[in-house]
Design a protein around this motif. Structure first.
Motif, mmCIF file in Angstrom:
data_model
loop_
_atom_site.group_PDB
_atom_site.id
_atom_site.type_symbol
_atom_site.label_atom_id
_atom_site.label_comp_id
_atom_site.label_asym_id
_atom_site.label_seq_id
_atom_site.Cartn_x
_atom_site.Cartn_y
_atom_site.Cartn_z
ATOM 1 N N GLY A 125 0.798 -1.032 0.021
ATOM 2 C CA GLY A 125 -0.023 -0.041 0.028
ATOM 3 C C GLY A 125 0.739 1.361 -0.007
ATOM 4 N N ASN A 126 2.133 1.141 0.303
ATOM 5 C CA ASN A 126 3.168 2.365 0.330
ATOM 6 C C ASN A 126 3.763 2.074 -0.928
ATOM 7 N N GLU A 127 3.698 1.638 -1.939
ATOM 8 C CA GLU A 127 4.401 1.352 -3.107
ATOM 9 C C GLU A 127 4.762 3.037 -3.784
ATOM 10 N N GLN A 128 4.028 4.044 -3.529
ATOM 11 C CA GLN A 128 4.141 5.288 -4.038
ATOM 12 C C GLN A 128 5.201 6.047 -3.307
ATOM 13 N N TYR A 129 5.832 5.268 -2.139
ATOM 14 C CA TYR A 129 6.553 6.337 -1.087
ATOM 15 C C TYR A 129 7.819 6.361 -1.941
ATOM 16 N N ARG A 130 8.445 7.387 -1.968
ATOM 17 C CA ARG A 130 10.180 7.500 -2.055
ATOM 18 C C ARG A 130 10.639 8.835 -1.780
ATOM 19 N N PHE A 131 11.573 8.671 -0.935
ATOM 20 C CA PHE A 131 11.872 9.823 0.165
ATOM 21 C C PHE A 131 13.470 9.827 -0.037
ATOM 22 N N LYS A 132 14.039 11.090 -0.058
ATOM 23 C CA LYS A 132 15.265 11.187 0.128
ATOM 24 C C LYS A 132 15.609 11.531 1.528
ATOM 25 N N VAL A 133 16.308 10.732 2.208
ATOM 26 C CA VAL A 133 16.550 10.894 3.667
ATOM 27 C C VAL A 133 17.908 11.059 3.884
ATOM 28 N N ILE A 134 17.950 12.129 4.686
ATOM 29 C CA ILE A 134 19.428 12.405 5.056
ATOM 30 C C ILE A 134 19.452 12.055 6.628
ATOM 31 N N ALA A 497 27.240 13.239 7.591
ATOM 32 C CA ALA A 497 25.848 12.900 7.308
ATOM 33 C C ALA A 497 25.985 12.010 6.074
ATOM 34 N N SER A 498 24.896 11.177 5.745
ATOM 35 C CA SER A 498 24.714 10.557 4.693
ATOM 36 C C SER A 498 23.366 10.679 3.950
ATOM 37 N N THR A 499 23.351 10.459 2.794
ATOM 38 C CA THR A 499 21.984 10.425 2.103
ATOM 39 C C THR A 499 21.652 9.307 1.401
ATOM 40 N N LYS A 500 20.428 8.669 1.388
ATOM 41 C CA LYS A 500 19.893 7.640 0.526
ATOM 42 C C LYS A 500 18.278 7.732 0.312
ATOM 43 N N THR A 501 18.149 7.029 -0.978
ATOM 44 C CA THR A 501 16.758 7.125 -1.207
ATOM 45 C C THR A 501 16.094 5.993 -0.668
#
Length: 665
Positions: A125-134, A497-501
């Motif tokens: 149900g959360n397939e539309q989620y895509r976030f850039k997370v720091i 810091a690190s960043t990932k999608t």
């Protein structure tokens, strides 16, 4: 555009730079999703940058998180709250920022929170989620702290904090530092399309200040002017209030929202429609958990609240705040300081508990407990290892449900607590003490079958596991540039810091592109009568009642931790005239307060009146048996320090003051 603001005649030409919504004062505590959604929907529909920001950390609940790697709340509680928050981030395209992940802000818990976010994104149900997370990390290497200690660059955070020793550094598993705004602002500027920031341990206002600076394109340079001090003062004061959510409202609300303007002015209102922010409720919250109400130190400088002003707006719920000043350390020739926090395991604990109702025994309780200690010592004379035994005695001289033959109410609830080098030894000490408590003899004893009603929950001895203690709560001087992210400060920064999608949906950047010049739609808000909000009572002081105790006068009378080593007391008044009478009467002075709080006058760390909040504040050290002890360790019985105010509550008023305050007016 959304309808959310006050009509132009009340705007004073203020230019909004951002809106901030805080659902609750602590991530993991739960919040009202409907109220938060309403706030986010209203603000995000404007052309003004909007973010969800909240805190997640505190030393209030004791040292276990730092010493043992535990979190403030169960992992499931963080997952529950983050599930709600990610829905809002996805739907309204607003960024989510939270700091001090897991309660202590350790690197481990930053990674844990990112993992929780990944798990939520992976759910059906959360397939539309895509976030850039720091992720921003705040732990420091022990070698750096050793070097700073050797260089004389570390001092106690407060006058009663003991000097840091090399052994303290060696004994702890991790050291976190309270980051200032700079690592957050660096991360935002380097990744303006971010969706989520998971921060390590930080000064509570830091993410708020950083987002206000990011949205307004303000950089912490050229900060010596009065206008700059007001701007950063407003950003920081707003963060100080907002980090506790709607605790500044009457009655308290779970969440709150703020609109921040280009000159540092900000408006604040509660999420709960039945609550309101008033001049006294918000000014009073500035005292909460602070050693003093007027000057609040933090990373890289201090906040001055002496000239703050508060204006209740016509909607009856919103408060406009002005006048705070922030002075950067470099502008007054002092070093940037960050606070270090760490804790160590000092042993293992066990306990037993039960109640005593026999008035003959209660009348000689002290001598009876002394004999128990002597018996336990005798039984462990040949046992290797060190141990301590002490007792909590609840209900002494207090009302209970059992009457003795003299008609006086009397009952004791006893908790015996042991601290030892091992869990087995702690359990042995407690078991021996429990047997002595049950079967020990005393003068004039009649009840020979047992002295203690015990076995609550079927447990006779409860093993409590490792016992922790704060070992580091100190300030460390750092050099210019070290307060920043390492990459952005060309290698000088202490923080990484690190960043990932995260997620598989199509990434949509949060809407943070609007500048601080955007005009917002003006709509007229009808003023409502300033009657109490639903659930809020009016002042309890009757104009026809002659007050006899401080309880009869104060609208708020509370105690609370101010860090691990201090307890601070706040006395607030609703009535300005009565506040001024109390102030002029010299009722509240160091001599009187030290007697009421059972401490020496020389121990008072700060005391005084704060007119904006109609308040008096006093701060003293946390002590046990006359020795300064931080919260949450061995023999703790009030981790928050929230039940220490009873002496003030029952404080008798002088007769002349009672008469001048009482009766019809």
């Amino acid at each position: 555009m959304g309808e959310f603001t006050i009509s132009s005649q009340f705007q004073d030409e203020l230019v909004p730079v951002c809106h901030i919504v805080t659902p609750v004062g602590m991530l993991g505590y739960g919040f009202n999703e409907q109220q938060t959604r309403s706030d986010v929907q209203r603000y995000s529909s404007t052309n003004v940058p909007t973010a969800i920001i909240l805190d997640s950390g505190s030393t209030d609940s004791g040292p276990d998180k730092l010493a043992l790697g535990t979190m403030t709340c169960p992992r499931s509680s963080y997952a529950r709250d983050l599930t709600k928050l990610l829905r809002l981030v996805n739907e309204f395209k607003v960024p989510l920022i939270f700091s001090s992940a897991g309660g202590d802000g350790s690197d481990e818990h930053v990674r844990e929170m990112v993992q929780v976010i990944e798990e939520i994104c992976d759910k059906p149900g959360n397939e539309q989620y895509r976030f850039k997370v720091i992720s921003i990390y705040s732990e420091l290497e022990k070698s750096l702290v050793f070097d700073s200690l050797q260089a004389g660059a570390i001092t106690g955070c407060g006058t009663v904090v003991p000097a840091l020793q090399k052994e303290d550094i060696e004994s702890v598993p991790r050291i976190v530092s309270q980051m200032g705004l700079e690592p957050f602002l660096d991360a935002m500027n380097a990744n303006p399309d971010f969706n989520i920031i998971v921060g390590g341990r930080a000064y509570d206002p830091s993410p708020y200040v950083a987002y206000a600076a990011f949205a307004s394109k303000t950089r912490p340079s050229a900060t010596t002017t009065l206008a700059s001090q007001k701007l950063w003062g407003g950003f920081t004061h707003m963060g100080k209030i907002m980090e506790c959510g709607g605790a500044c409202a009457k009655p308290k609300s779970s969440g709150a929202s703020a609109t921040v303007y280009a000159d540092g002015t900000f408006d604040i209102s509660p999420s709960d429609p039945n609550a309101r922010c008033t001049s006294t409720s918000v000014a009073a919250h500035g005292l909460y958990e602070k050693s003093r109400p007027d000057i609040l130190s933090g990373p890289g400088g201090y906040l001055d609240l002496k000239a703050t002003t508060f204006e209740e707006l016509p909607d009856g719920r919103t408060l406009r705040v002005r006048g705070a000043l922030f002075t950067f350390s470099r502008d007054v020739g002092t070093k940037y300081q960050i606070k270090l926090e760490a804790a160590s395991v000092i042993g293992y604990r066990a306990m037993y508990m039960g109640s005593m109702k026999d008035p003959i025994l209660i009348g000689q309780l002290d001598s009876f407990l002394s004999r128990i200690k002597a018996y336990v010592k005798m039984q462990h004379e040949d046992v290797d290892g060190s141990w301590e035994l002490d007792f909590h005695t609840y209900g002494r001289d207090q009302v209970s449900s059992v009457k003795d033959k003299l008609g006086e109410l009397s009952e004791i609830f006893l908790v015996g607590e042991a601290l030892a080098d091992s869990q087995d030894l702690a359990a042995s000490v407690v078991s021996t003490a429990r047997i002595a408590t049950i079967h020990g003899s005393y003068l004039d004893q009649k009840a020979t079958s047992g002295n203690l009603a015990f076995g609550i929950g079927g447990k006779t001895c409860i093993e409590l596991g490792p016992c922790s203690k704060f070992s580091i709560y100190h300030l460390m001087d750092i050099e210019e540039g070290e307060e920043r992210l390492r990459k952005e400060a060309v290698g000088k920064g202490l923080f990484q810091a690190s960043t990932k999608t995260v997620g598989i949906g199509k990434i949509v950047p949060a809407d943070v592109s609007s500048s601080n010049g955007v005009a917002i739609q003006q709509v007229t808000v009808k003023a409502r009568a300033s009657s109490p909000a639903k659930g809020e009572s009016t002042s309890k002081i009757s104009r026809h009642k002659t007050p006899t105790t401080l309880d009869d006068l104060a609208s708020v009378l509370r105690s609370k931790n101010s860090g691990p080593y201090e307890i601070t007391f706040d006395i607030l008044f609703d009535d300005k005239e009565r506040f001024e009478l109390v102030k002029r009467s010299n009722l509240l002075n160091d001599t009187v307060i030290s007697r009421v709080l059972a401490t020496e006058e020389k121990n008072i760390i700060w005391s005084g009146f704060f007119d904006q909040a109609l308040a008096y504040k006093v701060t003293i050290p946390r002590t046990r048996k006359g020795k300064v002890e931080p919260n949450g360790g061995y023999m703790e019985n009030d981790v928050h320090g929230s039940q220490k105010y009873l002496g003030l509550l029952n404080m008798k008023l002088p007769e002349d003051l009672s008469l001048s305050l009482g009766g019809p007016r």
